[in-house]
Design a protein around this motif. Sequence first.
Motif, PDB file in Angstrom:
ATOM      1  N   LYS A   1       0.875  -1.189   0.000  1.00  0.00           N
ATOM      2  CA  LYS A   1       0.000   0.000   0.000  1.00  0.00           C
ATOM      3  C   LYS A   1       0.898   1.221   0.000  1.00  0.00           C
ATOM      4  O   LYS A   1       1.147   1.848   1.012  1.00  0.00           O
ATOM      5  CB  LYS A   1      -0.891  -0.034   1.234  1.00  0.00           C
ATOM      6  N   ASP A   2       1.419   1.512  -1.171  1.00  0.00           N
ATOM      7  CA  ASP A   2       2.413   2.576  -1.278  1.00  0.00           C
ATOM      8  C   ASP A   2       2.153   3.269  -2.601  1.00  0.00           C
ATOM      9  O   ASP A   2       2.099   2.618  -3.645  1.00  0.00           O
ATOM     10  CB  ASP A   2       3.822   1.951  -1.260  1.00  0.00           C
ATOM     11  N   GLU A   3       2.006   4.579  -2.541  1.00  0.00           N
ATOM     12  CA  GLU A   3       1.679   5.277  -3.792  1.00  0.00           C
ATOM     13  C   GLU A   3       2.873   5.273  -4.745  1.00  0.00           C
ATOM     14  O   GLU A   3       2.728   5.554  -5.928  1.00  0.00           O
ATOM     15  CB  GLU A   3       1.213   6.706  -3.511  1.00  0.00           C
ATOM     16  N   ASN A   4       4.041   4.914  -4.227  1.00  0.00           N
ATOM     17  CA  ASN A   4       5.205   4.881  -5.102  1.00  0.00           C
ATOM     18  C   ASN A   4       5.333   3.570  -5.881  1.00  0.00           C
ATOM     19  O   ASN A   4       6.244   3.411  -6.672  1.00  0.00           O
ATOM     20  CB  ASN A   4       6.478   5.104  -4.302  1.00  0.00           C
ATOM     21  N   LEU A   5       4.453   2.644  -5.587  1.00  0.00           N
ATOM     22  CA  LEU A   5       4.462   1.411  -6.385  1.00  0.00           C
ATOM     23  C   LEU A   5       3.911   1.723  -7.766  1.00  0.00           C
ATOM     24  O   LEU A   5       2.801   2.235  -7.903  1.00  0.00           O
ATOM     25  CB  LEU A   5       3.584   0.351  -5.710  1.00  0.00           C
ATOM     26  N   ILE A   6       4.723   1.459  -8.760  1.00  0.00           N
ATOM     27  CA  ILE A   6       4.337   1.820 -10.118  1.00  0.00           C
ATOM     28  C   ILE A   6       4.177   0.561 -10.951  1.00  0.00           C
ATOM     29  O   ILE A   6       5.033  -0.324 -10.928  1.00  0.00           O
ATOM     30  CB  ILE A   6       5.404   2.735 -10.748  1.00  0.00           C
TER      31      ILE A   6
ATOM     32  N   ALA B   1       6.445  -3.821 -12.403  1.00  0.00           N
ATOM     33  CA  ALA B   1       6.133  -3.216 -11.111  1.00  0.00           C
ATOM     34  C   ALA B   1       7.409  -2.891 -10.360  1.00  0.00           C
ATOM     35  O   ALA B   1       8.341  -3.699 -10.336  1.00  0.00           O
ATOM     36  CB  ALA B   1       5.275  -4.172 -10.298  1.00  0.00           C
ATOM     37  N   TYR B   2       7.474  -1.725  -9.782  1.00  0.00           N
ATOM     38  CA  TYR B   2       8.603  -1.376  -8.918  1.00  0.00           C
ATOM     39  C   TYR B   2       8.183  -0.249  -8.007  1.00  0.00           C
ATOM     40  O   TYR B   2       7.220   0.464  -8.287  1.00  0.00           O
ATOM     41  CB  TYR B   2       9.826  -0.983  -9.743  1.00  0.00           C
ATOM     42  N   ILE B   3       8.898  -0.111  -6.928  1.00  0.00           N
ATOM     43  CA  ILE B   3       8.607   0.989  -6.024  1.00  0.00           C
ATOM     44  C   ILE B   3       9.600   2.084  -6.357  1.00  0.00           C
ATOM     45  O   ILE B   3      10.818   1.932  -6.203  1.00  0.00           O
ATOM     46  CB  ILE B   3       8.724   0.545  -4.559  1.00  0.00           C
ATOM     47  N   SER B   4       9.063   3.207  -6.824  1.00  0.00           N
ATOM     48  CA  SER B   4       9.944   4.152  -7.506  1.00  0.00           C
ATOM     49  C   SER B   4      10.979   4.777  -6.581  1.00  0.00           C
ATOM     50  O   SER B   4      12.053   5.143  -7.023  1.00  0.00           O
ATOM     51  CB  SER B   4       9.116   5.234  -8.175  1.00  0.00           C
ATOM     52  N   ASN B   5      10.682   4.883  -5.301  1.00  0.00           N
ATOM     53  CA  ASN B   5      11.712   5.513  -4.460  1.00  0.00           C
ATOM     54  C   ASN B   5      12.603   4.495  -3.754  1.00  0.00           C
ATOM     55  O   ASN B   5      13.354   4.833  -2.865  1.00  0.00           O
ATOM     56  CB  ASN B   5      11.068   6.477  -3.457  1.00  0.00           C
ATOM     57  N   ILE B   6      12.493   3.240  -4.151  1.00  0.00           N
ATOM     58  CA  ILE B   6      13.418   2.240  -3.604  1.00  0.00           C
ATOM     59  C   ILE B   6      14.255   1.601  -4.719  1.00  0.00           C
ATOM     60  O   ILE B   6      15.473   1.566  -4.646  1.00  0.00           O
ATOM     61  CB  ILE B   6      12.651   1.130  -2.837  1.00  0.00           C
TER      62      ILE B   6
END
Lengths: 413, 362, 534
Positions: free
Chosen positions: C195-200, C217-222
Amino acid sequence: MAKIVRTLIIACCLIYLLAGCYDPRELDDLAYVIAIGIDKGDEKDLKVTFQIAIPVNISGEGSSTGQETSTLLTVDSNSVYGAVSQANTEISKEINLSQNKMIVFSEELAKEGLEGYINPFVTNKEIRPRTSIVICKSTAKEFLTTITPILEPNPARYLDLMLSSHSYSGFNVGTELVDFYWNVQSKYTQPIAILAKPKENSKKQDSSSGNSGGGGGGPADAEESTVAENSTPVFIGIAAFSGTTMVGELLDEEVIPHLILTNTLSPANFEVPDINDETKTTTVTISQKKRPQIELTLENDIPKIKIVSNVYAQLLTTGTPANFFEAETRYKLAKEIEEKLKTLINDYLEKTKEFKTDITGFGKLLKPQYWTIEELEKIDWHEIYPNAEFDITVNVNLDASQIVSYTEETEAK
Amino acid sequence: MGREHLSTWEVVCTLSLITLTPVLISFPQYSSREFGNAAVLHSVYLAIVVFIFYLIILKLYEPFAGKDIMDIAEIVGGKPLKIIMSIAVILYTFAMMIFTMQEFGEDIKDVMFNHSTNAEINILFTIGMAFLGYFGIRGVFRLGTYLFPAIVIGFGLMFYSLSSKIDFINLTPVLGTGASTVFLKGLTQVGIYNSLSIMLVIAPLAKHFKKATLFSVLSTSLVIILSLFLLATIIPYPSLNQKNFAIFELTRYIGFGRFFQRLDAVFTFFWIMTCFVFLGVLLIVNFIMLKKAFNLKYPGRLIPCVSLIIFTSCNLVPSNAVSSIARDFMYVSLSPYSLFLYPLILLLLARLKVSGRKKQDG
Amino acid sequence: MKNIFKFTPPNPTNVFKIKRPKLQREDLFDKSANITKSLEDNLKRMQYFLHYPDNSDVKIRTFDTRIDNENYPSALIFYDGLVDSDLINNYILRQLMKNTENTSGSDLKECILDNVLAQNQVETEEVFDKTIDKTLIGNCVLFIDTLDVAFICDTKKLPVRSISKSENEMSTRGPCESFVESLRQNTGLVRKYVKDENLIFEDIPIGRNAQTACSIAYISNIANDSIVGEVKRRISSIDVDYILDVGQLEQLIEDKTYMTSPLILSTERPDKVAEHLFEGRVAILLAGSPNALIVPAVLVDFMHTAEDAYTRFPYSILLRFFRFPAALISVLLPGIYIAIVTFHQEMLPTDLLFSIAATREKVPFPLLVELLIMEMAFEIIREASLRTPTPMGPTLGIVGTLILGQAIVSANVVSPILVIIVALTGISSFAVANFSLNLTFRILRFVYIFLGAIAGFFGISIGLLVHACVLSTATSFGVPYLSPYMPLSSSFFSTDLSNVPIWKQEERPTFLKPKKERRQPRIARKWVINRRQS
């Protein structure tokens, strides 16, 4: 690149197949020798006996008890390797020495010298370097015939366990092939081997002396003794060598000083005359917690050797009742043990002097006293060892934690 | 070959392994024969000498960071010297590889493959070596990092199992065959540290050249001293003289109780891998030099040919005895120059030339 | 464009009689052409492209749209079976047929979008080929005369399986959901855990006809940008006809084809994907595939199971501790056995040697043949029991293993010890949970058997040498394959073999070079230090 790699692999494999390496040997195509006996031969130099295990009878499925678990094969030959080749022609499988536990030489052969018979075993890569060397008072073949395991169906394990009995009996030693060989080559110490003889289980037990627990018959009748059907091998002591020639033997209790001086004594039972009644015996367990302190000085080519040994004794049984809470009793017992050990050590050293062989390895102590090998080699240790003078001190400590500390009279007088 | 650098850990492990190879084969025997009971003392002495020498080399090397020995040769004598030098070094490493493979093969044959011919064993060595060649310097050096800890554990086991046989009295008389022999003639034995000169070839690849070199010197000398210590304290002096492949002989004595005996085959496993790393690294070093000297674009394509040449020459070397003598010659007579004098002179000249140039500029 | 007017004007009466028009000129039926204002024209083309009416599941519904009491001939095109008919009936057709007053005064297109279509996703499309692509994934297309656009309404109701329990990656602890064949459901599952808005979820269609939707899919700030970039570069460059499953995609984007070890992790568990996304990795989801790919993957990832993260620390240590020897056994044991028994007999303890020799006594084959027979039998049984229908599977297993094993020993074809070796090897290989790695080990086992048979430990050492080199030089999307160990990085201490308690797992695996290196602060359990104050 991948293409080159592939071509290379294929080419190499092809070359390899063409070359036809064939070293693998199927396990069941080999005959496993578990003991080798070497006697003086009649026509040829040697008479070599191989004891070969029969695995199917040892652990095969549905093996009925009573089947032979090993078989003997005797061949005449001039050398050990010759004997192996000869044996290979006589049996269907290839002789393999990798599981060999023991090499037995007859005393007769040992007294003539084992030069040339030991080397083949040392250079052979199959032989285990920890194989034991046994000198047998009867012929080696007779000795091997007597190996009929009592508690074990597996003759190899039986031998293994037998040969490791030195770690708890104190009446014999463990000798490994490598140690033997190194000591043969060394100028400052001499090799030893296990001395054994087949023990008769017949009822003529009376003739053997009764005071030793592990030992069997006395040495006197050993040579004449014929091997009875139901006899077992017994390790009775040490065969002392000078070079590769056997020069003497040490039996039963005479082994203990050797163990003490070489710091290989594992707790062993030791009998001393009782402090109150000379005819009875007191038994203690002796052990050594520290290396004995040995000092060697050379004065005009006469080695002066000072030995201080600290022996710990633990009381097992007493012949007559005694109170060991009393310092005096303890002192008396300690003195008693000390006396006996001192005598034993002295006798042992005198014997080695008589044999003209330094099996204890005192000579090694010379080495730190010189800077270079050249200086060291000016001394011929073998020549001067028989002149050695000893100063022996034995300190006996009665262990505080003895179980028996006070024995009371229970019998009515 | 990528841009990734070799870490210090990788360099130290692999160089130690390369040093272990001659120790496995014949060094202890030679050392014992020459210096008697002082073999350990001699190896300690050599370690100190090499350490000091490398301190000097590192000092001299400072201004040339990022350059390997070929670049330095180019500074000193231009392209001709560079090519002459690399050919000389390549020939030397070639000979080393051939003799090592030959002798190791003989030893392995002796202990494992009695019925095979030498050529068959050498083929296996050649295959392994060629494969390593393809994986390049990084692959081999990384391999070293697995193998070295495994071998350290192996040595630990040996120490544990054989500790009862260790007898310090075997190290005496301290000076062995005499002070002059140990300290003067002993210097020629410095060839045992040959592996360290690889450092000068892979200098641009190492992450921290100075650190890696010093740690390698320490680690290799520890390897040599420890293995000689084990050998010399366990096998008494005159007996060690006869032992070729002496460390293998030691592993034969290992036993843990009645069940685990004769573990030598397991150890042979490590020794063979060590030899492979030795051959692989030398092959790759050869290719690095070839590439640099002749501006080759794809030196990897030469690997099959070179491997085959080595294999064939290996079979041409007549026998163990001859190769032994030749190896002794390589180690004793030739290597002090290759390891000590040659880089030293080269670096000194380069240093002079650079400073001279600076004076002219300034 | 001119050619369009050569068509006859639309004639609603004979629309349904039109058989597939003959191809008159190639360029008339150019898929990349723009949509025209003539409904007749558009319909004709669509009929041609969609092979109407040969194609039985293509439905074309013609009707009149009434706006401001004016009738506009219209047509709705969709694939029956992919769409929700209720949706079309109630919110599209009904809306269009009833009269709508255009009060806002905007033009017809705007009016239809704003006031008529009661649909949450409506797009307009101007080119035929894109329109067709969208029809194919379950949208319906609306053409209205006088408008040169197509309205694409989302009416998807694809036939899907409901989310069920994970069957191939079972675990006793943790979530049990597994992916299904629908991409949106899968992305939904992942988003449920992350549940992370940075998941793209970035969509890149794959296939020459752009038919398969693929989502990265990736979490943009990680996640590290270069890894994400590399994944995108590889996927977008793929030019193949079609892709059905993620397994095919895996083969197209992996670093080395001929390497036996897998370089991309494939999983059916959304929680595993979520865990890896949080570490900074990239997941690839494909429409129609119940698996997700995770890149980059390193060797130890394949040794992990879902359970490791969810069980308590001491237990997970135990679980992992036995998995590594099991892996070694499954690769090396038969090879080492054959090496020892044929080359290094002296190594065997005497008692063991005698028992092996005794059982081998009656076996007619050489050891290599014996071993190969047994290994082949085992592999065949395994393959057969995988493919047999479920009710028969266990029976086959029993017949294969028990009866065959018993009979083969009593017939003296193989020795009992060998059966033990092969069985142990087989069982060990099942302890390695990952399917791909399991297969890797099965291949390598045969390699090591041959090497062991050729030259004993020598052969095996060559094998290990090459194997180690292959592994240590391999990379997965730029990350060294043996990563935490080789090159050694600090995450060695926070993951994998040397597992640490969850509150100590402070750093993300450094070999992934994530943008945020810390996973949690140094003190994750604040209660430990706050205890005294309260």
